[in-house]
Write a protein that holds these residues in place. Structure first.
Motif, short mmCIF file in Angstrom:
data_model
loop_
_atom_site.label_atom_id
_atom_site.label_comp_id
_atom_site.label_asym_id
_atom_site.label_seq_id
_atom_site.Cartn_x
_atom_site.Cartn_y
_atom_site.Cartn_z
N PRO A 29 5.41 -14.50 -2.96
CA PRO A 29 6.79 -14.07 -2.78
C PRO A 29 7.02 -12.73 -3.49
N THR A 30 8.11 -12.08 -3.16
CA THR A 30 8.45 -10.84 -3.83
C THR A 30 9.46 -11.13 -4.93
N VAL A 31 9.43 -10.28 -5.94
CA VAL A 31 10.36 -10.37 -7.05
C VAL A 31 10.71 -8.95 -7.46
N SER A 32 11.95 -8.75 -7.87
CA SER A 32 12.38 -7.44 -8.37
C SER A 32 12.32 -7.46 -9.88
N LEU A 33 11.55 -6.54 -10.44
CA LEU A 33 11.44 -6.40 -11.89
C LEU A 33 12.27 -5.21 -12.32
N GLU A 34 13.08 -5.41 -13.33
CA GLU A 34 13.87 -4.32 -13.89
C GLU A 34 12.93 -3.42 -14.70
N GLU A 35 12.89 -2.18 -14.34
CA GLU A 35 11.94 -1.24 -14.93
C GLU A 35 12.15 -1.04 -16.43
N ASN A 36 13.39 -1.17 -16.90
CA ASN A 36 13.68 -0.87 -18.30
C ASN A 36 13.89 -2.09 -19.19
N LEU A 37 13.72 -3.30 -18.65
CA LEU A 37 13.82 -4.52 -19.45
C LEU A 37 12.43 -4.96 -19.88
N PRO A 38 12.28 -5.46 -21.12
CA PRO A 38 10.98 -5.99 -21.52
C PRO A 38 10.52 -7.09 -20.56
N LEU A 39 9.26 -7.12 -20.26
CA LEU A 39 8.72 -8.12 -19.34
C LEU A 39 8.89 -9.53 -19.89
N SER A 40 8.94 -9.67 -21.22
CA SER A 40 9.15 -10.99 -21.82
C SER A 40 10.49 -11.59 -21.40
N GLU A 41 11.46 -10.76 -21.06
CA GLU A 41 12.76 -11.24 -20.61
C GLU A 41 12.76 -11.56 -19.11
N GLN A 42 11.70 -11.21 -18.41
CA GLN A 42 11.65 -11.40 -16.96
C GLN A 42 10.62 -12.42 -16.51
N ILE A 43 9.65 -12.73 -17.37
CA ILE A 43 8.55 -13.60 -16.95
C ILE A 43 9.00 -15.03 -16.69
N ALA A 44 10.04 -15.51 -17.37
CA ALA A 44 10.51 -16.88 -17.14
C ALA A 44 11.00 -17.05 -15.70
N GLY A 45 11.67 -16.04 -15.16
CA GLY A 45 12.12 -16.11 -13.77
C GLY A 45 10.96 -16.13 -12.78
N ILE A 46 9.93 -15.37 -13.08
CA ILE A 46 8.72 -15.35 -12.23
C ILE A 46 8.04 -16.70 -12.30
N HIS A 47 7.91 -17.24 -13.49
CA HIS A 47 7.28 -18.55 -13.71
C HIS A 47 8.00 -19.63 -12.90
N LYS A 48 9.33 -19.61 -12.96
CA LYS A 48 10.12 -20.60 -12.23
C LYS A 48 9.99 -20.42 -10.71
N LEU A 49 10.04 -19.17 -10.25
CA LEU A 49 9.91 -18.88 -8.83
C LEU A 49 8.59 -19.40 -8.27
N LEU A 50 7.51 -19.21 -9.03
CA LEU A 50 6.19 -19.62 -8.57
C LEU A 50 5.88 -21.09 -8.79
N GLU A 51 6.73 -21.76 -9.59
CA GLU A 51 6.46 -23.15 -9.96
C GLU A 51 5.05 -23.28 -10.51
N ALA A 52 4.70 -22.35 -11.41
CA ALA A 52 3.36 -22.32 -11.99
C ALA A 52 3.11 -23.57 -12.83
N PRO A 53 1.89 -24.12 -12.79
CA PRO A 53 1.60 -25.37 -13.50
C PRO A 53 1.39 -25.20 -15.00
N LEU A 54 1.17 -23.99 -15.47
CA LEU A 54 0.93 -23.77 -16.90
C LEU A 54 2.25 -23.63 -17.64
N LYS A 55 2.20 -23.87 -18.95
CA LYS A 55 3.38 -23.66 -19.78
C LYS A 55 3.67 -22.17 -19.83
#
Length: 91
Positions: A29-55
């Protein structure tokens, strides 16, 4: 804020001896990442979108096909010099 639209997928590679470690889902799937926000603030949304099995704590972001791991404490803009052609690929 500027955003970058990327395709995302996960690789469950906790067991390096399994030969069937394919990225999931098959159609990333596609996701929009905010260029100026730390990735640590955005990875939880990606994790949820992908339903990744890891913590979430066990996850990171890797740029494909280059293989560079991204610094989650920094934004994409702060890492721009290290992203070897990423901006040309998405532009």
């Amino acid at each position: 804020m500027a955003s970058i639209t990327c395709r995302v997928q996960f690789l469950e590679d906790s067991d390096p001896f399994i030969c069937t470690n394919f990225p999931e889902p098959r159609r990333p799937p596609t996701v929009s990442l905010e260029e100026n926000l730390p990735l640590s603030e955005q990875i939880a949304g990606i994790h949820k979108l992908l339903e990744a099995p890891l913590k979430l704590e066990e996850c990171t972001l890797q740029l494909s096909p280059h293989g560079n791991y991204l610094d989650l404490d920094s934004s994409l803009a702060e890492q721009r010099d290290d992203l070897d052609g990423f901006y040309e690929d998405v532009g």
